[in-house]
Design a protein around this motif. Structure first.
Motif, short mmCIF file in Angstrom:
data_model
loop_
_atom_site.label_atom_id
_atom_site.label_comp_id
_atom_site.label_asym_id
_atom_site.label_seq_id
_atom_site.Cartn_x
_atom_site.Cartn_y
_atom_site.Cartn_z
N HIS A 186 0.83 -1.20 0.00
CA HIS A 186 0.00 0.00 0.00
C HIS A 186 0.88 1.26 0.00
N ASN A 187 1.88 1.29 0.87
CA ASN A 187 2.79 2.43 0.94
C ASN A 187 3.61 2.57 -0.33
N ASN A 188 4.03 1.45 -0.90
CA ASN A 188 4.79 1.51 -2.15
C ASN A 188 3.97 2.11 -3.28
N ALA A 189 2.69 1.73 -3.34
CA ALA A 189 1.82 2.26 -4.39
C ALA A 189 1.66 3.78 -4.25
N VAL A 190 1.41 4.24 -3.02
CA VAL A 190 1.27 5.67 -2.79
C VAL A 190 2.57 6.40 -3.08
N ASN A 191 3.68 5.81 -2.69
CA ASN A 191 4.98 6.44 -2.93
C ASN A 191 5.25 6.60 -4.42
N ARG A 192 4.88 5.63 -5.22
CA ARG A 192 5.08 5.74 -6.67
C ARG A 192 4.19 6.81 -7.28
N LEU A 193 2.97 6.94 -6.78
CA LEU A 193 2.08 7.99 -7.28
C LEU A 193 2.62 9.37 -6.93
N ILE A 194 3.17 9.50 -5.74
CA ILE A 194 3.74 10.79 -5.33
C ILE A 194 4.95 11.14 -6.17
N LEU A 195 5.82 10.15 -6.44
CA LEU A 195 7.03 10.41 -7.24
C LEU A 195 6.69 10.84 -8.66
N GLN A 196 5.55 10.39 -9.18
CA GLN A 196 5.16 10.79 -10.53
C GLN A 196 4.87 12.28 -10.63
N GLU A 197 4.44 12.89 -9.55
CA GLU A 197 4.08 14.30 -9.57
C GLU A 197 5.07 15.19 -8.83
N GLN A 198 6.06 14.59 -8.19
CA GLN A 198 7.01 15.38 -7.41
C GLN A 198 7.90 16.21 -8.33
N THR A 199 8.07 17.48 -7.99
CA THR A 199 8.91 18.40 -8.80
C THR A 199 10.07 18.97 -8.02
N ILE A 200 10.00 18.96 -6.70
CA ILE A 200 11.05 19.53 -5.85
C ILE A 200 11.70 18.40 -5.07
N PHE A 201 13.02 18.32 -5.14
CA PHE A 201 13.76 17.26 -4.47
C PHE A 201 14.75 17.88 -3.49
N LYS A 202 15.21 17.06 -2.58
CA LYS A 202 16.18 17.55 -1.58
C LYS A 202 17.54 16.92 -1.82
#
Length: 477
Positions: free
Chosen positions: A431-447
């Motif tokens: 479940h967490n992996n699925a959400v993490n992949r969805l977030i990475l698809q839209e993430q634009t700012i990285f640290k």
């Protein structure tokens, strides 16, 4: 002088060697090897005892088990100390036999001087260096290093033994021209090394029992999810509890203070811990669960129900995950927000009225999400995973969550009497992996690093996690 050296008879006649001196040298070498081995063994156990006393309380010693050596690691230590002790004992025996002039080898023989110098220089200079390094590592291990890093040092340790023995082999080649004698020496040394490694100088089991007293060893479940973007962790805001089944399959709960409590005492324990925190920190307190992978997950849910009753609304599941090098490291990022549905798991045998205690621990319950208009997807957690009544594998579970995910989707975790903690972690990780992949698809700012991030990054993470919430309620089937 050159003529004297050229015509000097440098042959060695071992028949003229004193039998008494040879026997005394061998006995002296073996006794020295045993003493050196005992010294290293006692030093190792002393550091374990000091580490146990230094870290007897607190979360980190409660979480880790650096005081317990596995049979494999203990065998490695014993074998290394045994080999090192025998090589040093062999040097002592050679020095004892050849240090005085005898009829077998002349006093001014260059071979004799070379052998003596080599045995003194390499072996005893090495032991001087090794003792200093060993003490540094021993002190460092009391606070900052875990024994899980032992596999990285094994090749270096065996290489040191090989180098030291090859120095002895080189000297033997000067004294014995026949290879059979050198091969026999190696076989004898190897047999002695295995035999000496079987000797336990002190009762290490007593140290193990002291370390495991009210702090049992846990076989954590495995997880293939690890959130590298997890924010800074506050151990002082976590209430850790360790769960273990006894030999009679009764639930045992342990605290970081090395106390064993019953399930009906968990509420009072958490409330007492909350009273020791500042009032403004109470909403940020969380529960950390340390439990065996094969325990029935209903026990953990009963613990969470008590925590929720005491005003704790976030739980951390201690798990193991593999890194790139296929070695295990503990993950601290597998989290779960509790909601009112967890109260259905409350142990019915606890009859004590806790309403007055609850009212003093917090004033208002957190706002509960209204899931009436949400689409519900049932996830049956057991050995045969089912996603909306469709049998799925552990590998395809991530894709099922991802393809059916929506901000207005509620996932109903169905738990039965055979659901293990590992089964539950498998689903929660997917479940967490699925959400993490969805977030990475839209993430634009990285640290740049784990602790180096901007406010813009933090704000974007909050927005994305709000867009892709993990909505879960759990029922006991």
């Amino acid at each position: 002088m050159k003529l004297k050296r050229r015509f000097y008879n440098s042959s060695i006649n071992f028949d003229k060697l004193s039998t008494k001196r040879l026997v005394l040298g061998l006995v002296f070498g073996l006794v020295s090897a045993l003493i050196i081995y005992s010294f290293f063994y006692v030093v190792r156990e002393s550091f374990r005892v000091m580490s146990l006393g230094y870290n007897d309380y607190g979360f980190w010693s409660f979480q880790e088990h650096q005081f317990i050596l596995t049979k494999k690691d203990r065998g490695f230590y014993n074998m290394f100390f045994s080999g090192l002790s025998l090589i040093l004992g062999n040097s002592i025996a050679i020095l004892f036999i050849l240090s005085r002039p005898n009829k077998a080898i002349k006093r001014f023989d260059l071979k004799r001087k070379r052998v003596l110098n080599d045995q003194i220089f390499l072996s005893f200079n090495f032991i001087y260096w090794f003792t200093k390094i060993g003490l540094v590592f021993g002190v460092f291990s009391m606070c900052c290093m875990d024994f899980e890093f032992i596999p990285y040092f094994k090749p270096i340790a065996y290489l040191l033994l090989v180098v030291l023995y090859l120095e002895t082999w080189k000297n033997l080649a000067l004294l014995f021209k026949r290879k059979k004698i050198r091969v026999l020496h190696f076989i004898v040394m190897f047999c002695f090394m295995i035999g000496l490694a079987q000797i336990d100088v002190v009762d290490y089991k007593a140290t193990d029992q002291a370390s495991l007293k009210n702090n049992p060893k846990i076989d954590f479940p495995e997880s293939d999810f690890y959130d590298n973007d997890d924010f800074i962790r506050r151990v002082d805001l976590e209430i850790a509890l360790k769960l273990k089944l006894s030999e009679t399959n009764n639930l045992e709960i342990y605290t970081p203070y090395r106390e064993k409590i019953e399930l009906e005492e968990v509420l009072n324990y958490i409330l007492a811990e909350k009273q020791s925190k500042r009032e403004e920190l109470m909403p940020f307190l969380s529960l950390r669960v340390l439990s065996d992978e094969n325990i029935n997950v209903s026990f953990i849910k009963m613990l969470e129900a008590e925590a929720y009753s005491a005003g704790i609304y976030r739980v951390y599941y201690e798990v193991y995950n593999k890194n790139f090098y296929e070695t295990y490291f503990e993950s601290v990022a597998l989290t779960r927000k509790l909601n009112k549905s967890i109260l259905q798991f409350k142990n019915k045998t606890i009859k004590k009225d806790t309403s007055s205690l609850i009212s003093t621990s917090f004033r208002l319950l957190p706002p509960e999400q209204d899931y009436a208009s949400y689409d519900t997807i049932k996830v049956s957690i057991q050995q045969e995973l089912r996603f909306n009544n469709k049998v799925v594998s552990k590998e395809t579970m991530v894709n099922e969550f991802k393809s059916n995910f929506d901000s207005h989707t509620l996932f109903l975790y169905e738990i039965n009497s055979k659901t293990t903690y590992q089964d539950y972690i498998n689903v929660l990780s997917a479940h967490n992996n699925a959400v993490n992949r969805l977030i990475l698809q839209e993430q634009t700012i990285f640290k740049e690093s784990r602790y180096n991030y901007t406010k813009a990054y933090y704000d974007e993470q909050l927005r994305l996690k709000s867009k892709y919430p993990i909505n879960i309620i759990e029922i006991l089937n």
